[in-house]
Design an enzyme around this catalytic site. Structure first.
Site, mmCIF file in Angstrom:
data_model
loop_
_atom_site.group_PDB
_atom_site.id
_atom_site.type_symbol
_atom_site.label_atom_id
_atom_site.label_comp_id
_atom_site.label_asym_id
_atom_site.label_seq_id
_atom_site.Cartn_x
_atom_site.Cartn_y
_atom_site.Cartn_z
ATOM 1 N N SER A 78 1.226 6.811 2.203
ATOM 2 C CA SER A 78 1.941 7.820 2.999
ATOM 3 C C SER A 78 3.099 8.428 2.216
ATOM 4 O O SER A 78 3.725 7.770 1.375
ATOM 5 C CB SER A 78 2.504 7.186 4.268
ATOM 6 O OG SER A 78 1.468 6.614 5.022
ATOM 7 N N GLU A 113 -9.868 -1.618 6.466
ATOM 8 C CA GLU A 113 -8.640 -1.780 7.241
ATOM 9 C C GLU A 113 -8.910 -1.573 8.733
ATOM 10 O O GLU A 113 -8.546 -2.374 9.564
ATOM 11 C CB GLU A 113 -7.603 -0.763 6.741
ATOM 12 C CG GLU A 113 -6.260 -0.849 7.460
ATOM 13 C CD GLU A 113 -5.208 0.069 6.827
ATOM 14 O OE1 GLU A 113 -5.596 1.067 6.211
ATOM 15 O OE2 GLU A 113 -4.018 -0.242 6.972
ATOM 16 N N SER A 127 4.477 -1.030 3.595
ATOM 17 C CA SER A 127 4.755 -2.344 4.185
ATOM 18 C C SER A 127 4.882 -3.404 3.102
ATOM 19 O O SER A 127 4.131 -3.402 2.127
ATOM 20 C CB SER A 127 3.623 -2.758 5.130
ATOM 21 O OG SER A 127 3.544 -1.874 6.208
ATOM 22 N N ASN A 183 -3.947 6.689 16.357
ATOM 23 C CA ASN A 183 -5.086 6.672 17.283
ATOM 24 C C ASN A 183 -5.561 8.071 17.638
ATOM 25 O O ASN A 183 -6.735 8.261 17.962
ATOM 26 C CB ASN A 183 -4.711 5.862 18.528
ATOM 27 C CG ASN A 183 -4.715 4.367 18.225
ATOM 28 O OD1 ASN A 183 -4.761 3.976 17.054
ATOM 29 N ND2 ASN A 183 -4.681 3.548 19.250
ATOM 30 N N GLU A 184 -4.663 9.040 17.549
ATOM 31 C CA GLU A 184 -5.106 10.423 17.778
ATOM 32 C C GLU A 184 -6.103 10.814 16.677
ATOM 33 O O GLU A 184 -7.141 11.424 16.957
ATOM 34 C CB GLU A 184 -3.911 11.389 17.770
ATOM 35 C CG GLU A 184 -3.038 11.311 19.015
ATOM 36 C CD GLU A 184 -2.201 10.041 19.092
ATOM 37 O OE1 GLU A 184 -1.870 9.474 18.023
ATOM 38 O OE2 GLU A 184 -1.879 9.602 20.220
ATOM 39 N N GLN A 213 0.872 -1.178 0.000
ATOM 40 C CA GLN A 213 0.000 0.000 0.000
ATOM 41 C C GLN A 213 0.912 1.233 0.000
ATOM 42 O O GLN A 213 1.706 1.408 0.914
ATOM 43 C CB GLN A 213 -0.848 -0.054 1.267
ATOM 44 C CG GLN A 213 -1.761 1.122 1.512
ATOM 45 C CD GLN A 213 -2.435 0.992 2.887
ATOM 46 O OE1 GLN A 213 -1.990 0.222 3.740
ATOM 47 N NE2 GLN A 213 -3.509 1.740 3.099
HETATM 48 C C1 LIG Z 1 4.576 -0.509 10.905
HETATM 49 C C2 LIG Z 1 3.992 0.516 10.007
HETATM 50 C C3 LIG Z 1 3.498 0.127 8.789
HETATM 51 C C4 LIG Z 1 2.976 1.069 7.913
HETATM 52 N N1 LIG Z 1 2.549 0.641 6.697
HETATM 53 C C5 LIG Z 1 2.112 1.551 5.798
HETATM 54 C C6 LIG Z 1 1.753 1.131 4.478
HETATM 55 O O1 LIG Z 1 1.808 -0.050 4.148
HETATM 56 N N2 LIG Z 1 1.378 2.069 3.601
HETATM 57 C C7 LIG Z 1 1.299 3.387 3.939
HETATM 58 O O2 LIG Z 1 0.919 4.181 3.085
HETATM 59 N N3 LIG Z 1 1.625 3.820 5.173
HETATM 60 C C8 LIG Z 1 2.038 2.929 6.108
HETATM 61 N N4 LIG Z 1 2.397 3.345 7.376
HETATM 62 C C9 LIG Z 1 2.397 4.772 7.649
HETATM 63 C C10 LIG Z 1 1.346 5.213 8.634
HETATM 64 O O3 LIG Z 1 0.070 5.214 8.072
HETATM 65 C C11 LIG Z 1 1.758 6.591 9.152
HETATM 66 O O4 LIG Z 1 2.934 6.417 9.875
HETATM 67 C C12 LIG Z 1 0.688 7.234 9.993
HETATM 68 O O5 LIG Z 1 -0.422 7.589 9.227
HETATM 69 C C13 LIG Z 1 1.219 8.475 10.727
HETATM 70 O O6 LIG Z 1 1.883 9.346 9.897
HETATM 71 P P1 LIG Z 1 3.345 9.879 10.281
HETATM 72 O O7 LIG Z 1 4.186 8.693 10.519
HETATM 73 O O8 LIG Z 1 3.749 10.828 9.253
HETATM 74 O O9 LIG Z 1 3.164 10.595 11.672
HETATM 75 P P2 LIG Z 1 2.702 12.110 11.909
HETATM 76 O O10 LIG Z 1 1.527 12.397 11.084
HETATM 77 O O11 LIG Z 1 3.882 12.977 11.791
HETATM 78 O O12 LIG Z 1 2.245 12.022 13.418
HETATM 79 C C14 LIG Z 1 3.157 12.106 14.516
HETATM 80 C C15 LIG Z 1 2.340 12.255 15.788
HETATM 81 O O13 LIG Z 1 1.546 13.435 15.704
HETATM 82 C C16 LIG Z 1 0.191 13.139 15.894
HETATM 83 N N5 LIG Z 1 -0.684 13.980 15.097
HETATM 84 C C17 LIG Z 1 -0.586 14.294 13.781
HETATM 85 N N6 LIG Z 1 -1.624 15.010 13.390
HETATM 86 C C18 LIG Z 1 -2.445 15.165 14.457
HETATM 87 C C19 LIG Z 1 -3.687 15.778 14.686
HETATM 88 N N7 LIG Z 1 -4.367 16.397 13.724
HETATM 89 N N8 LIG Z 1 -4.215 15.706 15.917
HETATM 90 C C20 LIG Z 1 -3.557 15.070 16.919
HETATM 91 N N9 LIG Z 1 -2.385 14.468 16.763
HETATM 92 C C21 LIG Z 1 -1.832 14.506 15.539
HETATM 93 C C22 LIG Z 1 0.060 11.679 15.458
HETATM 94 O O14 LIG Z 1 -1.084 11.079 15.996
HETATM 95 C C23 LIG Z 1 1.344 11.092 15.967
HETATM 96 O O15 LIG Z 1 1.221 10.791 17.311
HETATM 97 C C24 LIG Z 1 2.932 2.425 8.272
HETATM 98 C C25 LIG Z 1 3.424 2.814 9.511
HETATM 99 C C26 LIG Z 1 3.936 1.888 10.378
HETATM 100 C C27 LIG Z 1 4.475 2.336 11.701
#
Ligand SMILES: Cc1cc2nc3c(=O)[nH]c(=O)nc-3n(C[C@H](O)[C@H](O)[C@H](O)COP(=O)(O)OP(=O)(O)OC[C@H]3O[C@@H](n4cnc5c(N)ncnc54)[C@H](O)[C@@H]3O)c2cc1C
Lengths: 387, 336
Positions: free
Chosen positions: A128, A243, A160, A368-369, A125
Site C-alpha cells: 500500500s 491471503e 504490518s 470488503n467493498e 508486506q
Molecule cells: C490493520 C491493517 C493492516 C494492514 N497491513 C498492511 C500490510 O501489511 N501491507 C500493506 O501493503 N497494506 C496493509 N494494509 C493496508 C490495506 O490493504 C489498505 O488499508 C486497504 O487496501 C484500503 O486502502 P485505503 O486504506 O487506502 O482505503 P481507501 O482505498 O481509501 O478506501 C476507503 C473506503 O473507500 C472504499 N472504496 C475505495 N475504492 C472503492 C471502490 N472502487 N468501490 C467501492 N468502494 C471503494 C473502500 O472500500 C473503503 O471503504 C493494512 C491495513 C490495516 C487496516
C-alpha cells in the site's frame, strides 16, 4: 465423499497435541506490536522451529514436514485449542512463502525460507501507498534498475509488523513510464537498508502495529527480484489469493473464539436479554460453516484446483464473521466492555482487543467493498462500468 | 479426507439436474400456475397430466436414489440426495420427488415395507408423511397414501382414511392439507427432512441470485445496466457469499447428522430469505408481480423455511446444545 482422517493424520494430531502441551507458554505473551512482545514472539517462532512445527506443509528441505493441507488444518486446530501465541511471522509464512514456492528460484528458496521458518527473519508486506490503497495499481514508488541493483525511491504505508521486522516484500514500479497493472515488480528488501526510514504508526490500541516506509535511493541487488521483472502484478495476485483464500485465517482461530464466546455468555447469562443468546449461537454457527467450507476448499485444492475469485467470498465471510463475533462479546460485557486491561477488565481486555482488530478485517487484504466488486464482476458476470 | 463428491456422485447429480431443468421448465411452471389460477386446483397429478414427468422420474430410477440396490435402488447416501434436492429447488419442482426419494423410501425401508417401496420406485404410488415437523402437508394432490410416523417407523394409511382438510398456500404450486391424526417424531425423517429442505432452499437461493444477475445485466436505467451500479452488485455479492458458505455445512449435515443439521437448516433459511429479498429488490417493480417468474421461487422459499423444523425449532435445539448444555466446547471439533 470421505470425511475421515487417515490413521496417519490422527497420529499426527496426537503428536501435535503432545508437543504443544509441553511447549506452549503458560501465559499469554505481550502483544507483538510492542518491542518486548515482538522479541518474545520471535523466540516462540524459534521454539516452534526447533520441533519442526513452523510450517508442517512446507517441503522437508526448508524446515517443513512435507504434509498436506489437511494436516495443516489439524495443526491449526490443535494450536488454537491451547491458545498458543499468534504468529508474528504470518506475513512471511502464509503470504510470501507460498509465493516464493511458486515463483522463486532454488537459490531464493534456500536463502529465504529457512530463516523465515526459524523466526530469524520476520517479514512485512509493503504494497500500500498513501495514494494507492484500494487502487493498488496506482503504485508510484519506483525501483530503477542500475546494473545489478535496483534503486528504490518513494513511500509505502500500513506495512504490518514493519516497525520491528527484518525484511519486506514490496511491489514497486520497475518500468519507467509504465501505468497501472503493468511495469510493477515484487522485490525483497531488507528493512535496515541505508536510505530506508521507518515511521511507526500507532493503531487503535495505541501500539505501533504498522509503519510507514520512506525509500530514498535504497539499493537492492537484482537477485532480490521475485518472479518476472515488470510482471509483479500477477505475482501479487497469487499472494493475495493465499491471503484472502485460505492461509491467512484458518477456521480454528475463529472456532476457538466462538467457544470462548459461549463461555463468556454463560458467565453473564443471568443479566442478558434473550436475543443475546441467539447472537452467540449465530457466531458459533458461522465458525462451523467457515470450517466446513475450508475443509471443502482444501479438498479441492489438494485435488489440483486453483483458488480464484472465490477467495473474495472467503475473505468477506471470515472478516464479517469475526466482527460479528466480537461485537457480540462487546454487548455481553456491557459497562465492562471499555476496560482496556487490569481491574474488572474481563479476560484482561482480550475481547476489546479482539473487537478492535476485527474492525480491521474488512479493510486489510483488500477492503470488503473491493471483494464484493470482484465477486459481482468475475463470478456473477455483472458489468464493470458504472458508479 | 476428501470432502468433495466423487466423480460418480457428481455425474449422477449433474445428470439429474439436466433432467429436471429439461422437464420442469419455466414454461411448464407458468402453465401449471395458469391452470391452478383458472380452476383452483392442480389438475396434473401423477395419474394424469403429470404422469409424463412422473414416469420419467421412475424410468430414470430417481425415486430409488437412496433405496437399497437389492430393492432396485441406487443406494446413494443422503449427501448425494442433497445434491439432487438442490437441483430440484433450483427449478422449483412442484412434484414431491425429493420427499419421496429422500424420506419416504428410507422410511418404508425402516418399516420393512418392501411392497409399497417397490410401488413408489416404479412410480405407481405416491406417499406423503404425517409427522410433527410437518404441521401442514404439501403435495396432497399427488399422494395416495400417508405414513404416520412413530419413533422407529410408522404406519401406512390410505388417503381416504384420513380426514384431510385442505389449506391454501401462497405458492400456487403447492396443494396443502391438514389432518388431526396424531404422530410422533421419527429421527430418520426429521434428519432427512431438515437436510433436504435445506438443500432445496439452497437451490432456490442460487436460482434467485442467478435470475437477478441476468436481470441486472439486461435492465437499463440512467443509460447503463443496473448491474453496473455498486448498490446492486454488492447486494448480489453478499447473497452469493452466503450461499457459498451454506452448501458445505449442508453436505456436512448430510454426512454427519446430529447437531450440524440444525446449523445447516438455519443457514439455509437465512441464506434463502436473504436471496429472496435481494432478488425482489434487484427486480424492482417487476419483482412484485405475477409477470416474472421470481415469485414462484420466492414463495417456495417461504414455504420450505417452515417445513421440517422452522427457524425457532432449530434455534432452540442449538440453544439447548450450546447455551444450556454442560458441553466443554474448547475441545470440540467439526470433523471427527
Ligand atoms: C490493520 C491493517 C493492516 C494492514 N497491513 C498492511 C500490510 O501489511 N501491507 C500493506 O501493503 N497494506 C496493509 N494494509 C493496508 C490495506 O490493504 C489498505 O488499508 C486497504 O487496501 C484500503 O486502502 P485505503 O486504506 O487506502 O482505503 P481507501 O482505498 O481509501 O478506501 C476507503 C473506503 O473507500 C472504499 N472504496 C475505495 N475504492 C472503492 C471502490 N472502487 N468501490 C467501492 N468502494 C471503494 C473502500 O472500500 C473503503 O471503504 C493494512 C491495513 C490495516 C487496516
Amino acid at each position: 465423499m470421505n470425511i475421515n482422517y487417515t490413521p496417519h493424520q490422527k497420529n499426527f494430531r496426537a503428536e501435535v497435541r503432545e508437543w504443544l502441551a509441553d511447549h506452549v507458554p503458560g501465559e499469554r505473551l505481550p502483544s507483538f506490536d510492542t518491542k518486548e512482545g515482538f522479541e518474545r514472539h520471535r523466540e516462540w517462532e524459534a521454539t516452534l522451529a526447533s520441533g519442526n512445527w513452523s510450517n508442517v506443509n512446507w517441503p522437508l528441505e526448508y524446515g517443513g514436514r512435507g504434509l498436506d493441507l489437511i494436516s495443516w488444518l489439524i495443526f491449526e486446530e490443535e494450536y488454537y485449542r491451547v491458545d498458543a501465541p499468534l504468529r508474528v511471522s504470518q506475513n512471511g509464512i502464509f503470504l510470501l512463502a507460498p509465493t516464493i514456492m511458486e515463483y522463486g528460484c532454488n537459490e531464493q528458496k534456500a536463502r529465504f525460507l529457512p530463516p523465515m521458518a526459524s523466526g530469524k527473519e520476520i517479514w512485512a508486506q509493503a504494497w500500500s501507498e498513501p495514494g494507492a490503497g484500494s487502487d493498488m495499481a496506482a503504485i508510484t514508488t519506483k525501483a530503477i534498475r542500475e546494473g545489478d541493483h535496483y534503486l528504490i525511491s518513494g513511500q509505502k504505508i500500513w506495512a504490518s509488523r514493519a516497525v520491528f521486522a527484518d525484511w519486506c516484500f514490496g511491489l514497486f514500479r520497475t518500468e519507467e513510464g509504465s501505468e497501472r497493472h503493468k511495469g510493477l515488480s515484487m522485490i525483497l528488501v531488507p528493512l535496515d537498508s541505508p536510505g530506508l526510514i521507518r515511521r511507526p504508526i500507532a493503531q487503535l490500541d495505541g501500539d505501533t502495529g504498522f509503519a510507514e516506509l520512506f525509500f530514498d535511493k535504497v539499493r537492492v541487488p537484482v537477485e532480490n527480484l521475485l518472479g518476472p521483472e515488470h510482471g509483479g502484478w500477477s505475482v501479487a495476485m497469487v499472494t493475495a489469493g493465499f491471503e484472502r483464500g485460505l492461509l491467512l485465517r484458518s477456521p480454528a482461530r475463529f472456532q476457538a473464539a466462538s467457544a470462548r464466546l459461549v463461555k463468556l455468555y454463560k458467565q453473564h447469562k443471568d443479566r442478558l436479554s434473550s436475543g443475546v443468546g441467539e447472537q452467540v449461537i449465530q457466531a458459533w454457527m458461522n465458525t462451523e460453516r467457515f470450517c466446513a467450507a475450508t475443509y471443502q476448499l482444501v479438498s479441492r485444492v489438494q485435488a489440483g484446483a486453483l483458488i480464484s475469485s472465490e477467495a473474495s467470498a472467503n475473505k468477506l465471510f471470515w472478516s464479517e464473521m469475526d466482527r460479528h463475533l466480537h461485537r457480540t462479546a462487546m454487548s455481553i460485557m456491557g459497562a465492562q466492555a471499555e476496560l482496556e486491561h487490569g481491574l474488572d477488565a474481563i479476560d484482561n481486555g482480550r475481547w476489546l482487543g479482539g473487537y478492535i482488530f476485527s474492525l480491521a478485517g474488512p479493510i486489510y487484504a483488500g477492503t470488503n467493498e473491493i471483494q464484493r466488486n470482484i465477486l459481482a464482476e468475475r463470478v456473477l458476470g455483472l458489468p464493470r462500468v458504472g458508479v | 479426507m476428501d470432502f468433495r463428491y466423487t466423480q460418480n456422485q457428481q455425474d449422477l447429480i449433474e445428470a439429474t439436474k439436466k433432467v429436471l431443468e429439461g422437464k420442469n421448465t419455466l414454461q411448464r411452471l407458468r402453465d401449471l400456475v395458469g391452470e391452478r389460477r383458472a380452476e383452483n386446483t392442480i389438475k396434473q397429478t401423477k395419474d394424469n397430466g403429470a404422469s409424463d414427468i412422473w414416469n420419467q422420474f421412475a424410468d430414470l430410477g430417481l425415486f430409488g436414489i437412496m433405496a437399497n440396490e437389492t430393492d432396485g435402488g441406487l443406494e446413494q447416501p443422503l449427501v448425494v440426495m442433497a445434491g439432487v434436492a438442490e437441483a430440484a429447488g433450483y427449478v422449483a419442482l412442484p412434484e414431491p420427488l425429493v420427499e419421496l426419494a429422500g424420506i419416504v423410501v428410507p422410511l418404508l425401508s425402516q418399516m420393512n415395507n418392501l411392497e409399497h417401496l417397490i410401488q413408489v420406485l416404479e412410480g405407481r404410488l405416491s406417499v406423503g408423511i404425517i409427522t410433527p415437523l410437518l404441521p401442514i402437508n404439501n403435495a396432497t394432490a399427488y399422494h395416495d397414501m400417508f405414513i404416520v410416523t412413530s419413533k422407529f417407523g410408522g404406519e401406512l394409511i390410505l388417503k381416504e382414511d384420513l380426514n384431510l382438510e385442505s389449506r391454501h398456500s401462497i405458492d400456487p404450486l403447492r396443494t396443502l392439507a391438514k389432518t388431526d391424526k396424531p404422530s410422533s417424531l421419527n429421527t430418520l425423517a426429521d434428519y432427512h427432512g431438515a437436510v433436504l429442505s435445506a438443500a432445496q432452499l439452497l437451490g432456490l437461493a442460487q436460482r434467485m441470485i442467478d435470475m437477478s444477475s441476468e436481470y441486472a445485466k439486461n435492465r437499463y436505467q440512467f443509460g447503463q445496466p443496473i448491474g453496473a451500479f455498486q448498490a446492486i452488485k454488492h447486494q448480489l455479492a453478499t447473497a452469493y457469499m452466503q450461499i457459498e458458505f451454506t452448501r458445505p455445512i449442508i453436505q456436512l449435515a448430510a454426512l454427519q447428522g446430529g447437531v450440524v443439521v440444525h446449523n445447516a437448516k438455519l443457514a439455509a433459511i437465512d441464506a434463502a430469505m436473504l436471496a429472496a429479498e435481494t432478488a425482489i429488490q434487484v427486480h424492482g417493480g417487476m419483482g412484485y408481480t405475477y409477470e416474472v417468474d421470481l415469485h414462484l421461487f420466492m414463495k417456495r422459499t417461504w414455504a420450505l423455511c417452515g417445513e421440517w423444523g422452522d427457524r425457532s425449532y432449530h434455534m432452540k435445539k442449538l440453544e439447548d446444545y450450546l447455551l444450556n448444555g454442560e458441553l466443554e466446547i474448547g475441545t470440540m471439533r467439526t470433523f471427527i
